[in-house]
Design a protein around this motif. Structure first.
Motif, PDB file in Angstrom:
ATOM      1  N   GLU A 325      17.045   3.323  -1.720  1.00 14.19           N
ATOM      2  CA  GLU A 325      15.656   3.718  -1.915  1.00 14.19           C
ATOM      3  C   GLU A 325      15.549   4.816  -3.001  1.00 14.19           C
ATOM      4  O   GLU A 325      14.425   5.178  -3.362  1.00 14.19           O
ATOM      5  CB  GLU A 325      15.088   4.247  -0.597  1.00 14.19           C
ATOM      6  CG  GLU A 325      15.002   3.173   0.507  1.00 14.19           C
ATOM      7  CD  GLU A 325      14.419   3.723   1.794  1.00 14.19           C
ATOM      8  OE1 GLU A 325      14.113   4.946   1.834  1.00 14.19           O
ATOM      9  OE2 GLU A 325      14.263   2.952   2.760  1.00 14.19           O
ATOM     10  N   PHE A 352       9.707   6.197  -1.213  1.00 12.95           N
ATOM     11  CA  PHE A 352       8.713   6.358  -0.156  1.00 12.95           C
ATOM     12  C   PHE A 352       8.186   7.785  -0.062  1.00 12.95           C
ATOM     13  O   PHE A 352       7.206   8.034   0.638  1.00 12.95           O
ATOM     14  CB  PHE A 352       9.294   5.896   1.186  1.00 12.95           C
ATOM     15  CG  PHE A 352       9.600   4.422   1.203  1.00 12.95           C
ATOM     16  CD1 PHE A 352       8.584   3.493   1.357  1.00 12.95           C
ATOM     17  CD2 PHE A 352      10.889   3.962   1.044  1.00 12.95           C
ATOM     18  CE1 PHE A 352       8.860   2.125   1.351  1.00 12.95           C
ATOM     19  CE2 PHE A 352      11.178   2.612   1.033  1.00 12.95           C
ATOM     20  CZ  PHE A 352      10.159   1.677   1.193  1.00 12.95           C
ATOM     21  N   PRO A 357       1.079   7.988   2.791  1.00 11.59           N
ATOM     22  CA  PRO A 357       1.374   7.547   4.169  1.00 11.59           C
ATOM     23  C   PRO A 357       0.596   6.312   4.604  1.00 11.59           C
ATOM     24  O   PRO A 357       1.117   5.484   5.356  1.00 11.59           O
ATOM     25  CB  PRO A 357       0.979   8.774   5.003  1.00 11.59           C
ATOM     26  CG  PRO A 357       1.156   9.931   4.076  1.00 11.59           C
ATOM     27  CD  PRO A 357       0.800   9.433   2.716  1.00 11.59           C
ATOM     28  N   SER A 358      -0.653   6.150   4.115  1.00 13.03           N
ATOM     29  CA  SER A 358      -1.449   4.991   4.528  1.00 13.03           C
ATOM     30  C   SER A 358      -0.892   3.673   3.976  1.00 13.03           C
ATOM     31  O   SER A 358      -1.218   2.601   4.485  1.00 13.03           O
ATOM     32  CB  SER A 358      -2.904   5.161   4.065  1.00 13.03           C
ATOM     33  OG  SER A 358      -2.975   5.214   2.646  1.00 13.03           O
ATOM     34  N   ASP A 359      -0.052   3.740   2.925  1.00  9.57           N
ATOM     35  CA  ASP A 359       0.485   2.527   2.308  1.00  9.57           C
ATOM     36  C   ASP A 359       1.987   2.368   2.528  1.00  9.57           C
ATOM     37  O   ASP A 359       2.618   1.494   1.928  1.00  9.57           O
ATOM     38  CB  ASP A 359       0.204   2.533   0.798  1.00  9.57           C
ATOM     39  CG  ASP A 359      -1.263   2.270   0.485  1.00  9.57           C
ATOM     40  OD1 ASP A 359      -1.926   1.630   1.308  1.00  9.57           O
ATOM     41  OD2 ASP A 359      -1.742   2.720  -0.585  1.00  9.57           O
ATOM     42  N   GLN A 360       2.579   3.230   3.374  1.00  5.77           N
ATOM     43  CA  GLN A 360       4.027   3.155   3.613  1.00  5.77           C
ATOM     44  C   GLN A 360       4.434   1.803   4.191  1.00  5.77           C
ATOM     45  O   GLN A 360       5.399   1.181   3.734  1.00  5.77           O
ATOM     46  CB  GLN A 360       4.445   4.271   4.585  1.00  5.77           C
ATOM     47  CG  GLN A 360       4.354   5.676   4.032  1.00  5.77           C
ATOM     48  CD  GLN A 360       5.610   6.067   3.278  1.00  5.77           C
ATOM     49  OE1 GLN A 360       6.657   5.449   3.417  1.00  5.77           O
ATOM     50  NE2 GLN A 360       5.491   7.102   2.451  1.00  5.77           N
ATOM     51  N   GLU A 361       3.687   1.329   5.168  1.00  6.67           N
ATOM     52  CA  GLU A 361       4.024   0.063   5.817  1.00  6.67           C
ATOM     53  C   GLU A 361       3.917  -1.096   4.824  1.00  6.67           C
ATOM     54  O   GLU A 361       4.770  -1.996   4.814  1.00  6.67           O
ATOM     55  CB  GLU A 361       3.093  -0.168   7.012  1.00  6.67           C
ATOM     56  CG  GLU A 361       3.449  -1.424   7.813  1.00  6.67           C
ATOM     57  CD  GLU A 361       2.552  -1.602   9.038  1.00  6.67           C
ATOM     58  OE1 GLU A 361       2.614  -2.675   9.654  1.00  6.67           O
ATOM     59  OE2 GLU A 361       1.795  -0.649   9.364  1.00  6.67           O
ATOM     60  N   LYS A 362       2.864  -1.077   3.983  1.00  7.18           N
ATOM     61  CA  LYS A 362       2.696  -2.130   2.980  1.00  7.18           C
ATOM     62  C   LYS A 362       3.887  -2.137   2.012  1.00  7.18           C
ATOM     63  O   LYS A 362       4.428  -3.201   1.674  1.00  7.18           O
ATOM     64  CB  LYS A 362       1.400  -1.905   2.202  1.00  7.18           C
ATOM     65  CG  LYS A 362       1.132  -2.985   1.139  1.00  7.18           C
ATOM     66  CD  LYS A 362       0.148  -2.511   0.064  1.00  7.18           C
ATOM     67  CE  LYS A 362      -1.224  -2.306   0.650  1.00  7.18           C
ATOM     68  NZ  LYS A 362      -2.219  -1.965  -0.406  1.00  7.18           N
ATOM     69  N   ARG A 364       7.024  -1.018   2.436  1.00  4.56           N
ATOM     70  CA  ARG A 364       8.262  -1.495   3.055  1.00  4.56           C
ATOM     71  C   ARG A 364       8.237  -3.023   3.228  1.00  4.56           C
ATOM     72  O   ARG A 364       9.266  -3.689   3.067  1.00  4.56           O
ATOM     73  CB  ARG A 364       8.463  -0.810   4.413  1.00  4.56           C
ATOM     74  CG  ARG A 364       8.713   0.680   4.281  1.00  4.56           C
ATOM     75  CD  ARG A 364       9.064   1.329   5.605  1.00  4.56           C
ATOM     76  NE  ARG A 364       9.223   2.768   5.459  1.00  4.56           N
ATOM     77  CZ  ARG A 364      10.328   3.355   5.023  1.00  4.56           C
ATOM     78  NH1 ARG A 364      11.391   2.627   4.719  1.00  4.56           N
ATOM     79  NH2 ARG A 364      10.397   4.676   4.936  1.00  4.56           N
ATOM     80  N   LYS A 365       7.067  -3.557   3.544  1.00  2.00           N
ATOM     81  CA  LYS A 365       6.943  -5.013   3.692  1.00  2.00           C
ATOM     82  C   LYS A 365       7.214  -5.712   2.358  1.00  2.00           C
ATOM     83  O   LYS A 365       7.886  -6.755   2.307  1.00  2.00           O
ATOM     84  CB  LYS A 365       5.541  -5.352   4.190  1.00  2.00           C
ATOM     85  CG  LYS A 365       5.311  -6.830   4.426  1.00  2.00           C
ATOM     86  CD  LYS A 365       3.910  -7.090   4.958  1.00  2.00           C
ATOM     87  CE  LYS A 365       3.668  -8.586   5.174  1.00  2.00           C
ATOM     88  NZ  LYS A 365       2.295  -8.850   5.658  1.00  2.00           N
ATOM     89  N   LYS A 368      10.953  -5.785   1.568  1.00  4.81           N
ATOM     90  CA  LYS A 368      11.642  -6.778   2.393  1.00  4.81           C
ATOM     91  C   LYS A 368      11.456  -8.185   1.820  1.00  4.81           C
ATOM     92  O   LYS A 368      12.383  -8.994   1.806  1.00  4.81           O
ATOM     93  CB  LYS A 368      11.118  -6.725   3.834  1.00  4.81           C
ATOM     94  CG  LYS A 368      11.601  -5.511   4.613  1.00  4.81           C
ATOM     95  CD  LYS A 368      11.055  -5.531   6.034  1.00  4.81           C
ATOM     96  CE  LYS A 368      11.521  -4.304   6.815  1.00  4.81           C
ATOM     97  NZ  LYS A 368      10.968  -4.290   8.194  1.00  4.81           N
ATOM     98  N   GLU A 381      -1.787   0.225  -4.510  1.00  4.56           N
ATOM     99  CA  GLU A 381      -1.500   1.175  -3.444  1.00  4.56           C
ATOM    100  C   GLU A 381      -1.762   2.591  -3.956  1.00  4.56           C
ATOM    101  O   GLU A 381      -2.035   2.795  -5.136  1.00  4.56           O
ATOM    102  CB  GLU A 381      -0.053   1.037  -2.974  1.00  4.56           C
ATOM    103  CG  GLU A 381       0.997   1.471  -3.973  1.00  4.56           C
ATOM    104  CD  GLU A 381       2.411   1.297  -3.419  1.00  4.56           C
ATOM    105  OE1 GLU A 381       2.573   0.564  -2.433  1.00  4.56           O
ATOM    106  OE2 GLU A 381       3.333   1.902  -3.986  1.00  4.56           O
TER     107      GLU A 381
END
Length: 648
Positions: A325, A352, A357-362, A364-365, A368, A381
């Motif tokens: 990362e 990261f 923080p609001s786009d962290q999940e997006k 990481r997806k 992947k 983002e």
């Protein structure tokens, strides 16, 4: 023509408006027929003949425009004069559309009953004259038919004469051995311009560009014929000889080959032209090959330069390894975007850490999906800068090899300005909705105004009275109409209305118009125009811009006391011209300055709050800008910035 009543059709879905029209147009000479819908009007047009039709535009089921189109499609009714009476918008597009579907005139509600009656009387007069002309036309038609019969006989004779001339035999000349012309057929005389008797006995070389000794026997030869007027043309001679009573006689057939020569010359020209085209194509192909060789050489030589350009791209670029990362590279643009002082502040940090923080999940997806080999389209983002600022960006990720490792080439595009533009577009769409809503409200208000003003003026016209009530009522109705007109101005003008406008002349006209009002309040108008800008032309709707300038000066007069002044100046800024209006009035408090121009916000006791909003909308529709600066107690400056079309 018999003295009978003339039919007039009144089409209006509101009974009170029909009653008003009937009251205005009642006359012993007129038969008024009323229809409360477009469908009923079409039925009446099938049954009766009308001198004129008064048509409302806004009606349920079938509106005025559609009704007029159907009337115009019928042979019986296609020429009936139609007057539109409407409470809808007065824009040039609506008026032109009314004329395009077949209207003769266009009257806006509320209308003046005297003007309407005069117009209808005029169309009735034209209808009566048309009837008289039709009777005369029928008389002329019968006379014309007789003349056509005589003309047809003449044309037949002319065609027969032309056919005889076109089927004539070839031109033939008979001449003796010494070249003396013995006889010839009429076609020769026609071809060469001679009359009867002028050629017999003359030498044949008078007709050809050949001497007698050069004329071959039993052969075909091309030469030039000579007319009587000495003009020439190419011919082909077919010559044969025979003996009559021991005397050699030559028979010569003449054929005009002017057209054939023309075809040969044209063909030769085409061959030359095509040859030149092929030569040019060959040269172009050769040049293209050489250019491609040079391009390949340049591409080869600029490979290293291209790498440098990537590192110094105007877009932010981040490189990180697929297996880690941590950021391994960032260019200077990326450092500036993330508001860092150097690359060292960012290289080595996790990606990261800069993702919101609001786009962290997006995020990481997305990584992947990349690890599974899936293609990722550009997405948006939020990133957190080094100083804590949050910015909107577009991310594009490209897998590649960096320093021998599988890495991700991350291109970051700043979307801050794009977001602002989207917000501006949304605001513009809201204003468009307001404009449409205003037009609808205006229509609904103007319909009852038509009946109110019409009956009020009719009362004053038929039963004059010394009472002031009627005048007060008309003044108040006109005030309502004025407010409605301001609502309609919220709609932007169409580009078909835009014309070249002389800005200097427009400002002079406005200054002249407003001088009287300024003098009445003891205020001086001071135009300070740049003489170098006198010939500047802009593109726009002259009356709309004039309305803006009048509104600005009117507000300045109301804000200034006696002895004050209003300075009007012009200044060029690149390809724009700035017109500033500065007054010496009381100024606008800072607390309410930001609200100026919002719908229905006003500091006046009797104002509507639409004036500045309409003016600002007009300037924006002309691709211009509007700016107000003010300081309480010192005065206000309004600046209007418009694009220059050209300098004469």
């Amino acid at each position: 023509m018999e003295n009978t009543q003339v039919n007039i059709l009144l089409v209006e879905d509101r009974p009170e408006n029909l009653l008003a029209l009937e009251a205005v147009l009642t006359s012993p000479q007129y038969r008024l027929i009323k229809a409360n819908s477009g469908i009923e009007a079409l039925k009446w047009v099938l049954k009766e003949e009308f001198a004129v039709i008064l048509m409302d535009v806004q009606m349920p089921l079938l509106n005025g425009f559609e009704t007029v189109k159907m009337i115009r499609e019928r042979e019986k009714s296609k020429d009936i004069p139609i007057i539109f009476i409407t409470a809808l918008s007065q824009t040039v597009e609506n008026v032109l559309y009314g004329y395009s579907v077949g209207a003769i005139d266009y009257i806006i509600k509320p209308f003046d009953p005297i003007v309407l009656k005069c117009k209808v009387d005029g169309f009735i007069s034209m209808y009566t004259q048309k009837k008289i002309i039709l009777e005369q036309k029928n008389l002329i038609a019968s006379r014309t038919k007789e003349l056509e019969r005589v003309y047809t006989e003449l044309k037949k004779k002319e065609a027969m004469s032309r056919a005889i001339g076109e089927t004539s035999i070839d031109s033939i000349v008979f001449f003796s051995e010494d070249g003396t012309i013995l006889s010839l057929n009429p076609t020769v005389k026609k071809m060469l311009g001679y009359s009867d008797g002028e050629l017999v006995g003359k030498k044949v070389d008078l007709l050809f560009d050949l001497s007698i000794s050069d004329i071959p026997t039993k052969a075909n030869v091309e030469t030039t014929a000579i007319r009587k007027d000495k003009t020439t043309f190419p011919i082909e001679l077919h010559i044969a000889d025979t003996e009559v009573e021991h005397e050699k006689i030559f028979v010569c057939t003449i054929r005009d080959i002017t057209e054939r020569k023309h075809y040969f010359e044209m063909l030769e020209s085409l061959v030359k032209e095509r040859t030149l085209e092929l030569s040019e194509t060959n040269r172009n192909l050769h040049n293209e090959i050489e250019e491609k060789k040079a391009t390949m050489k340049q591409l080869y030589e600029s490979e290293e330069k291209y790498r440098q350009l990537v590192e110094n791209s105007p877009e932010a670029i981040i490189v990180r390894a697929v297996s880690s990362e941590n950021i391994s590279f960032i260019n200077d643009t990326g450092v500036k975007l993330l508001k860092a002082n150097s690359k060292e502040e960012l290289v080595g940090r996790s990606m990261f850490e800069i993702v919101h923080p609001s786009d962290q999940e997006k995020a990481r997806k997305v990584y992947k999906q990349l690890s599974r080999g899936e293609t990722i389209l550009p997405y948006e983002e939020k990133l957190v800068c080094v100083n804590g600022d949050v910015i909107d960006v577009q991310i594009k990720i490209i897998p590649f090899v960096y320093e021998g490792k599988a890495s991700l080439h991350i291109v970051i595009r700043d979307m801050t300005e794009v977001k602002r533009n989207e917000e501006f577009i949304q605001q513009s769409e809201k204003l468009n909705v307001v404009g449409e809503l205003a037009a609808g409200i205006a229509h609904e208000i103007r319909n009852p105004l038509t009946s109110l003003k019409g009956f009020t003026q009719l009362l004053e016209y038929k039963y004059s009275t010394d009472s002031d009530y009627v005048n007060i009522m008309i003044q108040e109705i006109d005030r309502i109409n004025t407010i409605v007109s301001e609502l309609l101005l919220l709609a932007k003008p169409g580009h078909d209305d835009f014309r070249e406008v002389s800005l200097d002349q427009l400002i002079q006209n406005v200054t002249t118009l407003m001088s009287a009002q300024a003098n009445l309040h003891g205020i001086t108008l001071q135009p300070k125009m740049d003489p170098n800008l006198n010939s500047v032309m802009i593109k726009g709707v002259e009356n709309k811009i004039k309305q803006v300038f009048i509104n600005i000066i009117k507000n300045a007069i109301e804000a200034s006391g006696a002895g004050g002044s209003i300075v009007i100046e012009t200044m060029r800024v690149c390809d724009h011209i700035v017109i500033s209006f500065t007054d010496t009035g009381v100024g606008i408090p800072k607390s309410i300055l930001q609200n100026i121009g919002k719908p229905f916000f006003t500091t006046k006791a009797t104002g509507t709050g639409l004036g500045i909003m309409v003016s600002k909308s007009i300037i924006e529709s002309h691709d211009g800008e509007w700016n107000i600066r003010s300081k309480e107690g010192e005065g206000t400056t309004v600046e209007v910035k418009l694009p220059i079309l050209k300098d004469l």
